[in-house]
Design a protein around this motif. Structure first.
Motif, PDB file in Angstrom:
ATOM      1  N   ILE A 153       0.852  -1.195   0.000  1.00 57.15           N
ATOM      2  CA  ILE A 153       0.000   0.000   0.000  1.00 57.15           C
ATOM      3  C   ILE A 153       0.885   1.242   0.000  1.00 57.15           C
ATOM      4  N   SER A 154       0.598   2.188  -0.879  1.00 57.84           N
ATOM      5  CA  SER A 154       1.324   3.460  -0.864  1.00 57.84           C
ATOM      6  C   SER A 154       0.316   4.610  -0.907  1.00 57.84           C
ATOM      7  N   ILE A 155       0.654   5.712  -0.273  1.00 57.65           N
ATOM      8  CA  ILE A 155      -0.235   6.881  -0.227  1.00 57.65           C
ATOM      9  C   ILE A 155       0.088   7.792  -1.411  1.00 57.65           C
ATOM     10  N   ALA A 156      -0.822   7.882  -2.357  1.00 59.85           N
ATOM     11  CA  ALA A 156      -0.616   8.724  -3.542  1.00 59.85           C
ATOM     12  C   ALA A 156      -0.705  10.203  -3.168  1.00 59.85           C
ATOM     13  N   PHE A 157      -1.707  10.543  -2.365  1.00 62.74           N
ATOM     14  CA  PHE A 157      -1.841  11.927  -1.893  1.00 62.74           C
ATOM     15  C   PHE A 157      -2.838  11.970  -0.740  1.00 62.74           C
ATOM     16  N   THR A 158      -2.845  13.100  -0.043  1.00 60.37           N
ATOM     17  CA  THR A 158      -3.850  13.371   0.981  1.00 60.37           C
ATOM     18  C   THR A 158      -4.485  14.722   0.660  1.00 60.37           C
ATOM     19  N   ALA A 159      -5.682  14.953   1.200  1.00 63.77           N
ATOM     20  CA  ALA A 159      -6.362  16.228   0.985  1.00 63.77           C
ATOM     21  C   ALA A 159      -7.262  16.498   2.182  1.00 63.77           C
ATOM     22  N   ASN A 160      -7.605  17.769   2.388  1.00 66.66           N
ATOM     23  CA  ASN A 160      -8.391  18.161   3.555  1.00 66.66           C
ATOM     24  C   ASN A 160      -9.868  18.398   3.269  1.00 66.66           C
TER      25      ASN A 160
ATOM     26  N   LEU B 294      -6.912  14.903  -8.143  1.00 66.61           N
ATOM     27  CA  LEU B 294      -7.262  13.877  -9.114  1.00 66.61           C
ATOM     28  C   LEU B 294      -7.124  14.391 -10.549  1.00 66.61           C
ATOM     29  N   GLU B 295      -7.361  15.682 -10.740  1.00 60.60           N
ATOM     30  CA  GLU B 295      -7.194  16.287 -12.070  1.00 60.60           C
ATOM     31  C   GLU B 295      -5.740  16.165 -12.521  1.00 60.60           C
ATOM     32  N   VAL B 296      -4.824  16.282 -11.566  1.00 66.28           N
ATOM     33  CA  VAL B 296      -3.393  16.198 -11.875  1.00 66.28           C
ATOM     34  C   VAL B 296      -2.974  14.748 -12.082  1.00 66.28           C
TER      35      VAL B 296
END
Length: 216
Positions: A28-35, A44-46
């Protein structure tokens, strides 16, 4: 195989906690986080190469239920598990209606969270046991609603149907108002009329009955 996931939560401490729970699992890897939902959609657009999103519910700007509906419309291949402290019927119902693939409480352990992710990626619907029981009760509830002549002859206006459809995907009054170019108070009046016509007392009952009658 490395599975890229995202964590969406307005509390950075809780994001860190989820990261720590998943740090034990090398696949498992964390692609990104958001608030919030806005940040999530922007990221997700990127880069939409995310297999699964762990989504909080109560967040500013766009909450988790609204974000889930938006993501499922634009990126239907991405799995979404609600990870929240809310276990009330309305949030569960709205999350499922918005397209959530699973529903877990934040007290879920590391191993349970990991197994839920794997289960969901394989096409399952991971749920905390107490949430699964509530979901079953929600599904049973329409069977207990009495049908009568008034219910059979329900006629909603086109605008009332539009309001109800948007309510069914978890949108708040303000978003419905913006989408339909009307005021929030007008949305409330439409919903009051819908309740009267359907003879119900809550959003959950209205949506359940409207779906059974194929109004939406």
């Amino acid at each position: 195989m490395n599975t890229r996931i995202a964590i969406i939560d307005d509390n950075n401490f809780l994001i860190k906690s989820v990261k720590e729970k998943l740090s034990f699992f090398n696949d498992i890897s964390i692609a990104f986080t958001a608030n919030d939902g806005v940040q999530c959609m922007d990221k997700l657009e990127v880069d939409a190469r995310v297999k699964l999103i762990l989504m909080d519910i109560e967040m500013p700007q766009i909450n988790g239920i609204e974000a889930t509906a938006l993501i499922k419309q634009k990126y239907p291949q991405i799995k979404i598990i609600m990870l929240t402290v809310f276990d009330d019927d309305e949030n569960i119902f709205k999350a499922i209606q918005s397209g959530a693939d699973g529903y877990l409480l934040k007290e879920t352990s590391s191993s349970e969270l990991y197994n839920a992710i794997l289960q969901t990626l394989e096409g399952g619907a991971a749920m905390t046991p107490s949430i699964a029981l509530k979901t079953l009760n929600l599904l049973r509830r329409p069977l207990s609603l009495k049908t009568n002549d008034t219910e059979e002859n329900v006629k909603l206006t086109g605008r009332e149907v539009e309001v109800l459809e948007q309510l069914a995907v978890g949108l708040p009054y303000t978003s419905i108002a913006d989408n339909l170019f009307i005021s929030p108070s007008t949305v409330r009046r439409h919903i009051e009329n819908i309740y009267k016509k359907l003879q119900v007392h809550s959003k959950v009952e209205a949506i359940e009955l409207a779906k059974r009658k194929r109004i939406i």
